[in-house]
Design an enzyme around this catalytic site. Structure first.
Site, PDB file in Angstrom:
ATOM      1  N   SER A   1       0.833  -1.204   0.000  1.00  0.00           N
ATOM      2  CA  SER A   1       0.000   0.000   0.000  1.00  0.00           C
ATOM      3  C   SER A   1       0.866   1.251   0.000  1.00  0.00           C
ATOM      4  CB  SER A   1      -0.900   0.013   1.243  1.00  0.00           C
ATOM      5  OG  SER A   1      -1.518   1.268   1.425  1.00  0.00           O
TER       6      SER A   1
ATOM      7  N   TYR B   1      -2.463  -0.078  10.009  1.00  0.00           N
ATOM      8  CA  TYR B   1      -2.615  -0.658   8.674  1.00  0.00           C
ATOM      9  C   TYR B   1      -1.324  -0.500   7.874  1.00  0.00           C
ATOM     10  CZ  TYR B   1      -4.018  -1.124   3.804  1.00  0.00           C
ATOM     11  OH  TYR B   1      -4.083  -1.485   2.487  1.00  0.00           O
TER      12      TYR B   1
END
Length: 325
Positions: free
Chosen positions: A127, A152
């Site tokens: 990501s 995350y």
């Protein structure tokens, strides 16, 4: 010559499976169909995929190591596209255990399966959030990424490090893909484009954080899938000193768009003027993302092409059709 796609009922997973099946590949898709967002939407994606020749689905959680290992044993996958993960920055603030299980334990299980059953190539989703508090723009795969600002982001960086160690130790060839704000038809309901569209069509205001002073490198899902397909066909090559290799790529449009400009694209596509509710910055968020995609372009001769106004129109067309608005 069977390929495994984890997270097959997810947004990117759905589009990836569809592309691979239309290319004539045999694809096994797995997904745990959790309730992080609409399970009905996931089932609707699977219904579309079930009509494709060469696709088989099995409900499975990657945290269940014995089942995952048995799946690898039964199928002898030549390639693995690992897209299953617990997504979302804000959700991680209140539900950290879910991220530890899915993104850490689950990915470790995938690596263990690859260690024992030796697919030719492992592609896994990272990501853009791994860049965290980095201020140098555009974000390059050569930049240090040791300042994650959310759990995350930290879990995705941990995935990259785990992959690096397994590639070094066991000769795995892997490509880690840092996705930049993916959007498009069949998208996730927790993403801004989806929530904005839903609110505007129902006459509700949209929440705009940091008072609109934000920008994102919005990347249309077809460009993501094109990148995956090209990378699948070209695994990274280890140098003479290594058995395996873990190579990182940014997958982004390479053109950050101001959040307020993005809202204007959506207003034009919907024919509705948004009611705007300006709010402060949220914890774990970043002001701007911008991908340097030169590594991708150099390796596979492609970089994402779809402009935001065209991509937003495609999403709105899908949304109106799917929800009969």
């Amino acid at each position: 010559m069977t390929i495994l796609v984890t997270g097959a009922a997810g947004f990117i997973g759905y589009h990836t499976v569809k592309r691979l099946c239309l290319e004539g590949r045999d694809v096994v898709g797995i997904d745990n169909l959790n309730a992080y967002y609409s399970v009905e939407l996931k089932h609707a994606r699977l219904k579309q995929l079930s009509e494709l020749q060469g696709f088989r689905f099995q409900r499975m959680d990657i945290v269940d190591k014995p089942s995952l290992m048995a799946l690898f044993e039964d199928n002898k996958f030549t390639e693995v596209v690992h897209l299953a993960a617990q997504a979302g920055v804000r959700y991680s603030l209140d539900n950290p255990d879910v991220y530890a299980q899915s993104n850490l334990v689950g990915f470790l299980n995938v690596l263990e399966a690859c260690r024992h059953y030796r697919p030719v190539h492992l592609i896994y989703a990272s990501s853009s959030s791994v860049y965290g508090a980095n201020s140098k723009l555009p974000f390059s795969v050569d930049d240090p990424v040791d300042q994650p600002v959310s759990l995350y982001a930290a879990s995705k960086r941990a995935n990259e490090l785990l992959a690096h160690s397994y590639c070094h130790l066991y000769g795995i060839r892997a490509s880690g893909l840092r996705f930049f704000t993916v959007y498009g038809p069949w998208g996730r309901p927790d993403m801004a484009l989806f929530t904005f569209t839903e609110a505007m069509l129902n006459g509700r205001p949209i929440d705009i954080y940091n008072h609109g002073q934000m920008a994102r490198d919005f990347t249309y899902v077809d460009d993501i899938v094109e990148s995956i397909a090209r990378l699948l066909a070209k695994p990274p090559v280890p140098d003479k000193e290594a058995n395996g290799v873990n190579r990182i790529f940014n997958i982004g449009r390479g053109k950050p768009v101001a959040l307020l400009d993005f809202v204007e694209c959506l207003e034009a596509a919907l024919g509705i003027t948004a009611q705007r509710n300006y709010l402060p910055m949220q914890p774990g968020d970043v002001v701007k993302t911008w991908a340097d995609v030169s590594a991708l372009a150099d390796w596979v001769g492609f970089s994402p092409q779809v402009e935001v106004d065209a991509g937003v129109k495609q999403f709105v067309t899908w949304y109106r059709d799917f929800y009969q608005v």
